[in-house]
Motif scaffolding. Structure first.
Motif, short mmCIF file in Angstrom:
data_model
loop_
_atom_site.label_atom_id
_atom_site.label_comp_id
_atom_site.label_asym_id
_atom_site.label_seq_id
_atom_site.Cartn_x
_atom_site.Cartn_y
_atom_site.Cartn_z
N GLY A 76 -6.02 -15.46 -4.56
CA GLY A 76 -4.84 -14.62 -4.77
C GLY A 76 -5.22 -13.17 -5.03
N GLY A 77 -6.17 -12.96 -5.95
CA GLY A 77 -6.58 -11.61 -6.32
C GLY A 77 -7.31 -10.90 -5.19
N ILE A 78 -8.20 -11.65 -4.50
CA ILE A 78 -8.96 -11.03 -3.41
C ILE A 78 -8.03 -10.64 -2.27
CG2 ILE A 78 -10.75 -11.42 -1.67
CD1 ILE A 78 -12.15 -13.26 -3.70
N ALA B 161 -4.78 -10.10 -2.39
CA ALA B 161 -3.88 -9.02 -2.78
C ALA B 161 -4.59 -7.67 -2.69
CB ALA B 161 -3.37 -9.25 -4.21
N SER B 162 -5.87 -7.61 -3.16
CA SER B 162 -6.61 -6.36 -3.11
C SER B 162 -6.77 -5.88 -1.67
CB SER B 162 -8.00 -6.52 -3.73
OG SER B 162 -7.89 -6.93 -5.07
N LEU B 163 -7.16 -6.79 -0.77
CA LEU B 163 -7.39 -6.40 0.62
C LEU B 163 -6.09 -5.98 1.30
CD1 LEU B 163 -9.96 -9.16 1.68
CD2 LEU B 163 -10.41 -6.80 0.98
N PHE C 274 -3.17 -4.92 -0.10
CA PHE C 274 -2.64 -3.65 -0.60
C PHE C 274 -3.58 -2.51 -0.24
CE2 PHE C 274 -0.57 -6.48 -3.98
CZ PHE C 274 0.57 -6.62 -3.22
N GLY C 275 -4.88 -2.81 -0.11
CA GLY C 275 -5.84 -1.77 0.29
C GLY C 275 -5.55 -1.25 1.68
N VAL C 276 -5.37 -2.17 2.63
CA VAL C 276 -5.11 -1.74 4.01
C VAL C 276 -3.74 -1.07 4.12
CG1 VAL C 276 -4.84 -2.51 6.40
CG2 VAL C 276 -6.63 -3.50 4.98
N ALA D 267 -2.22 0.58 1.75
CA ALA D 267 -2.34 1.90 1.13
C ALA D 267 -3.01 2.88 2.09
CB ALA D 267 -3.14 1.81 -0.17
N ALA D 268 -4.01 2.38 2.86
CA ALA D 268 -4.67 3.24 3.84
C ALA D 268 -3.67 3.65 4.93
CB ALA D 268 -5.86 2.52 4.46
N ALA D 269 -2.74 2.74 5.26
CA ALA D 269 -1.77 3.03 6.31
C ALA D 269 -0.80 4.14 5.88
CB ALA D 269 -1.00 1.77 6.68
N VAL D 270 -0.40 4.14 4.60
CA VAL D 270 0.59 5.14 4.15
C VAL D 270 -0.06 6.36 3.50
CG1 VAL D 270 2.43 3.44 3.85
CG2 VAL D 270 0.96 4.02 1.90
N GLY D 271 -1.32 6.21 3.02
CA GLY D 271 -1.94 7.30 2.27
C GLY D 271 -2.71 8.25 3.17
N SER E 168 -6.29 10.66 3.45
CA SER E 168 -7.60 10.90 2.86
C SER E 168 -7.51 12.13 1.96
CB SER E 168 -8.65 11.16 3.96
OG SER E 168 -8.95 9.97 4.61
N ILE F 227 -2.74 -5.70 -9.50
CA ILE F 227 -3.41 -5.11 -8.34
C ILE F 227 -2.44 -4.23 -7.56
CG2 ILE F 227 -4.39 -5.70 -6.07
CD1 ILE F 227 -5.62 -8.21 -7.55
N LEU G 299 -2.74 5.63 -4.90
CA LEU G 299 -2.23 6.44 -3.79
C LEU G 299 -2.11 7.93 -4.14
CD1 LEU G 299 0.42 4.34 -1.83
CD2 LEU G 299 -1.54 5.57 -0.89
N VAL H 194 -8.93 -0.15 -2.89
CA VAL H 194 -7.90 0.70 -2.29
C VAL H 194 -8.42 2.12 -2.04
CG1 VAL H 194 -5.64 1.74 -2.70
CG2 VAL H 194 -6.04 -0.64 -3.34
N ILE I 237 -8.41 4.20 1.62
CA ILE I 237 -7.68 5.43 1.93
C ILE I 237 -8.67 6.52 2.37
CG2 ILE I 237 -6.18 7.22 1.01
CD1 ILE I 237 -5.23 5.15 -1.08
N TRP J 188 -10.08 2.44 11.77
CA TRP J 188 -9.57 1.25 11.09
C TRP J 188 -10.61 0.15 10.96
CZ3 TRP J 188 -5.37 1.16 8.24
CH2 TRP J 188 -4.43 2.17 8.43
#
Lengths: 118, 147
Positions: free
Chosen positions: A96-98, A100-102, A104-106, A108-112, A114, B64, B72, B99, B103, B110
């Protein structure tokens, strides 16, 4: 009372990490890895479960708790299906934790954007 | 005024702010404790509907998610600069370590950017955690055979 123990135990576990960083100059990656492995060992020798029973999230939220989760998972899986459980139990319990991290990580990269991380 | 070195040390001790280590630890204690207390609140909430195991998993997922949200705009990193291990050691620190590079390395694409760098810190944590749990699993199995 639950919340007081969660605060005190969780805070104390973080202070140990801070002392490691200040006195040994361990990098964050090493501290996190060490915490998870230490959590597996503490759980295996039976020291971590009483702490989780006492402090709840105070013991399960720090990464030591992640190690505890791996160790408990592997134990339950060996109980139910024997030796193959040594392969499947750990990551099953921690999935669950792993995941969720992956995820939300991807996302976040999509909306955030650099940026300077400092 | 003449002072011997010992008295001078005492005066300096009284006049100077607490050492960086004490200040770091106070921050780590308060912020780490606060994150765990928030986790306990979430866990109690989930316990209304779910059993202990699932409530624990959902607590991790919720923390998380919150850590990803705070990463973000860069808030988590700002807090981490002060709180040190208080933000690193909880599961939210693990989430931040996934995360944040995701980012950061978006610019490198990707696959070799986001997809690879996402495991920069999570990779070793998962690899050695899994290995340790496997070793314990085999030992536990052997103990069951003997005992």
């Amino acid at each position: 009372m639950n919340y007081v123990w969660a605060f005190v135990v969780g805070g104390a576990i973080c202070v140990v990490g801070q002392l490691l960083i200040d006195y040994t100059k361990l990098s964050p990656a090493r501290v996190l890895t060490g915490y998870v492995v230490a959590g597996v060992i503490l759980s295996a020798v039976g020291l971590y479960k009483p702490l989780v029973d006492l402090a709840g999230a105070g013991a399960s939220v720090p990464l030591l708790g992640f190690g505890h989760l791996l160790a408990q998972g592997v134990q339950n899986a060996v109980d139910s299906c024997g030796l193959p459980g040594a392969f499947t139990g750990g990551l099953t319990a921690a999935s669950g934790g792993i995941a969720a991290s992956l995820i939300f990580g991807v996302l976040a990269a999509a909306v955030g954007k650099s940026r300077d991380q400092n | 005024m003449k002072l011997d070195p010992r008295r001078y040390d005492e005066m300096i001790g009284r006049a100077s702010p607490p050492s960086p280590v004490v200040r770091d630890c106070a921050w780590a204690f308060c912020v780490g404790g606060a994150i765990c207390t928030l986790g306990e609140g979430l866990r109690q909430l989930f316990l209304i509907w779910y059993d202990k195991t699932l409530a624990g998993t959902l607590t991790s997922i919720a923390l998380i998610f919150l850590a990803a949200l705070c990463t973000l705009p860069g808030w988590y990193q700002k807090l981490a600069a002060k709180a040190g291990a208080g933000t690193l050691v909880p599961i939210t620190g693990f989430a931040n370590s996934v995360v944040s590079p995701a980012i950061e390395f978006k610019a490198e694409g990707w696959i070799t950017g986001v997809g690879a760098k996402i495991f920069g810190i999570a990779g070793p944590v998962i690899a050695y955690g899994t290995l340790a749990s496997f070793v314990w699993g085999v030992l536990y199995w052997l103990l069951g055979k003997v005992g």
